[in-house]
Design an enzyme around this catalytic site. Sequence first.
Site, PDB file in Angstrom:
ATOM      1  N   ARG A   2      -5.598 -13.957  11.633  1.00  0.00           N
ATOM      2  CA  ARG A   2      -6.950 -14.205  11.137  1.00  0.00           C
ATOM      3  C   ARG A   2      -6.953 -14.835   9.747  1.00  0.00           C
ATOM      4  O   ARG A   2      -7.973 -14.809   9.067  1.00  0.00           O
ATOM      5  CB  ARG A   2      -7.745 -12.892  11.098  1.00  0.00           C
ATOM      6  CG  ARG A   2      -7.902 -12.233  12.472  1.00  0.00           C
ATOM      7  CD  ARG A   2      -9.101 -11.288  12.494  1.00  0.00           C
ATOM      8  NE  ARG A   2      -9.053 -10.322  11.393  1.00  0.00           N
ATOM      9  CZ  ARG A   2      -8.524  -9.097  11.488  1.00  0.00           C
ATOM     10  NH1 ARG A   2      -7.963  -8.724  12.637  1.00  0.00           N
ATOM     11  NH2 ARG A   2      -8.541  -8.283  10.465  1.00  0.00           N
ATOM     12  N   TYR A  56       7.376   2.345   3.579  1.00  0.00           N
ATOM     13  CA  TYR A  56       7.771   2.602   4.966  1.00  0.00           C
ATOM     14  C   TYR A  56       8.190   4.064   5.094  1.00  0.00           C
ATOM     15  O   TYR A  56       8.851   4.608   4.197  1.00  0.00           O
ATOM     16  CB  TYR A  56       8.932   1.695   5.368  1.00  0.00           C
ATOM     17  CG  TYR A  56       8.626   0.214   5.352  1.00  0.00           C
ATOM     18  CD1 TYR A  56       7.581  -0.308   6.112  1.00  0.00           C
ATOM     19  CD2 TYR A  56       9.393  -0.669   4.598  1.00  0.00           C
ATOM     20  CE1 TYR A  56       7.318  -1.674   6.128  1.00  0.00           C
ATOM     21  CE2 TYR A  56       9.132  -2.040   4.598  1.00  0.00           C
ATOM     22  CZ  TYR A  56       8.084  -2.534   5.360  1.00  0.00           C
ATOM     23  OH  TYR A  56       7.824  -3.884   5.362  1.00  0.00           O
ATOM     24  N   PHE A  74       7.292  -4.106   1.225  1.00  0.00           N
ATOM     25  CA  PHE A  74       7.612  -4.988   2.348  1.00  0.00           C
ATOM     26  C   PHE A  74       9.113  -5.118   2.610  1.00  0.00           C
ATOM     27  O   PHE A  74       9.530  -5.645   3.636  1.00  0.00           O
ATOM     28  CB  PHE A  74       7.015  -6.391   2.165  1.00  0.00           C
ATOM     29  CG  PHE A  74       5.520  -6.432   2.231  1.00  0.00           C
ATOM     30  CD1 PHE A  74       4.855  -6.298   3.440  1.00  0.00           C
ATOM     31  CD2 PHE A  74       4.761  -6.597   1.077  1.00  0.00           C
ATOM     32  CE1 PHE A  74       3.470  -6.315   3.509  1.00  0.00           C
ATOM     33  CE2 PHE A  74       3.374  -6.630   1.138  1.00  0.00           C
ATOM     34  CZ  PHE A  74       2.726  -6.489   2.349  1.00  0.00           C
ATOM     35  N   GLN A  77       0.802  -1.216   0.000  1.00  0.00           N
ATOM     36  CA  GLN A  77       0.000   0.000   0.000  1.00  0.00           C
ATOM     37  C   GLN A  77       0.836   1.268   0.000  1.00  0.00           C
ATOM     38  O   GLN A  77       0.770   2.058  -0.929  1.00  0.00           O
ATOM     39  CB  GLN A  77      -0.949   0.002   1.207  1.00  0.00           C
ATOM     40  CG  GLN A  77      -1.916   1.191   1.232  1.00  0.00           C
ATOM     41  CD  GLN A  77      -2.982   1.020   2.303  1.00  0.00           C
ATOM     42  OE1 GLN A  77      -3.094  -0.018   2.938  1.00  0.00           O
ATOM     43  NE2 GLN A  77      -3.778   2.063   2.504  1.00  0.00           N
ATOM     44  N   ASP A  78       1.644   1.466   1.030  1.00  0.00           N
ATOM     45  CA  ASP A  78       2.374   2.715   1.226  1.00  0.00           C
ATOM     46  C   ASP A  78       3.806   2.383   1.615  1.00  0.00           C
ATOM     47  O   ASP A  78       4.034   1.415   2.348  1.00  0.00           O
ATOM     48  CB  ASP A  78       1.681   3.507   2.356  1.00  0.00           C
ATOM     49  CG  ASP A  78       2.021   4.979   2.343  1.00  0.00           C
ATOM     50  OD1 ASP A  78       1.976   5.576   1.255  1.00  0.00           O
ATOM     51  OD2 ASP A  78       2.314   5.526   3.422  1.00  0.00           O
ATOM     52  N   HIS A 107      -4.008  -9.295   5.541  1.00  0.00           N
ATOM     53  CA  HIS A 107      -2.684  -8.673   5.525  1.00  0.00           C
ATOM     54  C   HIS A 107      -1.777  -9.324   6.582  1.00  0.00           C
ATOM     55  O   HIS A 107      -2.254  -9.724   7.645  1.00  0.00           O
ATOM     56  CB  HIS A 107      -2.827  -7.178   5.812  1.00  0.00           C
ATOM     57  CG  HIS A 107      -1.634  -6.364   5.451  1.00  0.00           C
ATOM     58  ND1 HIS A 107      -0.557  -6.212   6.289  1.00  0.00           N
ATOM     59  CD2 HIS A 107      -1.350  -5.665   4.329  1.00  0.00           C
ATOM     60  CE1 HIS A 107       0.347  -5.452   5.711  1.00  0.00           C
ATOM     61  NE2 HIS A 107      -0.095  -5.093   4.514  1.00  0.00           N
ATOM     62  N   ASN A 116       4.160  -1.292  -4.420  1.00  0.00           N
ATOM     63  CA  ASN A 116       3.271  -0.512  -3.578  1.00  0.00           C
ATOM     64  C   ASN A 116       2.291   0.270  -4.444  1.00  0.00           C
ATOM     65  O   ASN A 116       2.624   0.672  -5.572  1.00  0.00           O
ATOM     66  CB  ASN A 116       4.064   0.481  -2.708  1.00  0.00           C
ATOM     67  CG  ASN A 116       4.550  -0.126  -1.415  1.00  0.00           C
ATOM     68  OD1 ASN A 116       3.816  -0.844  -0.735  1.00  0.00           O
ATOM     69  ND2 ASN A 116       5.796   0.156  -1.049  1.00  0.00           N
TER      70      ASN A 116
END
Length: 301
Positions: free
Chosen positions: A273, A144, A155, A141-142, A265, A201
């Site tokens: 989960r 670091y 990542f 997504q974004d 995620h 990303n």
Amino acid sequence: MIGQKTINSFFSPVSKKRVSEEALNETEEDVKEPKKQKCAAGVPEAESPPASPLSPEQLDRIARNKRAALEKLASAQSPPGCGESWRKELAAEFGKPYFKRLMHFVSEERKRHTVYPPAEQVFTWTQTCSIRDVKVVILGQDPYHGPGQAHGLCFSVKRPVTPPPSLENMYKELASDIEGFQHPGHGDLTGWAKQGVLLLNAVLTVRAHQANSHKDKGWEAFTDAVVQWLSSNLEGVVFMLWGSYAQKKGASINRKRHHVLQAVHPSPLSAHRGFFGCRHFSKANELLEKCGKSPIDWKAL
């Protein structure tokens, strides 16, 4: 004379009117005939294509010069650090008004704030493998937003930066999914990227210590175009979509041509989960091998 007639009287006189009609008819037929022949060949006279005054060699040289000019234009418009194969295929995006506004925004941000990753590393993901060699896509997504972390691969962090929590959870899943996998002791995923794992990303820059600060500035439209190009032009790519954000971004992927693996995620907030135990890494290799592609060596870090 034969009797009362001369020899000329045995021949009927030809009137001037008849001569004129025959001449006219003959002229009309002479004019009509060529047209009939050309129409019979299926090419009306007026539509016959003119022969090119240029030789095949000249036409080929013109085509080469045109390609070279387009590549030069793409190079001029593309941002620094963009890999050659990606620059060629994404040239149309670089020329769009939104992308020019985006580049201006990022440039102004760098004048006033610290922005990650460094300018020369924003497009690291295009430098590690050719666009047509992509086999697996992992969407983030974004970037670091801490010092020394982001370097253009989602990542991933460069050595000696400590792997962030989401990456640590990825390593835990790998240890249980891939036989022989051991924590590499660092967080640099360049070894995957070189094998055709696109670590992309949705947003490619961020202001220091301000997560999502470059959201909705144009990066999403650009990375959507990247995903769409891969979906439309490649076959059998494995897309790993972790979390609702990545899953929404991958909604347009052609699932008849590609494979999509979905899970929550790997963040500590959600990994328990359903990320742990998803076995996406081994499943990706199984899918690649079914398509006749070489698997990813996830241990090669």
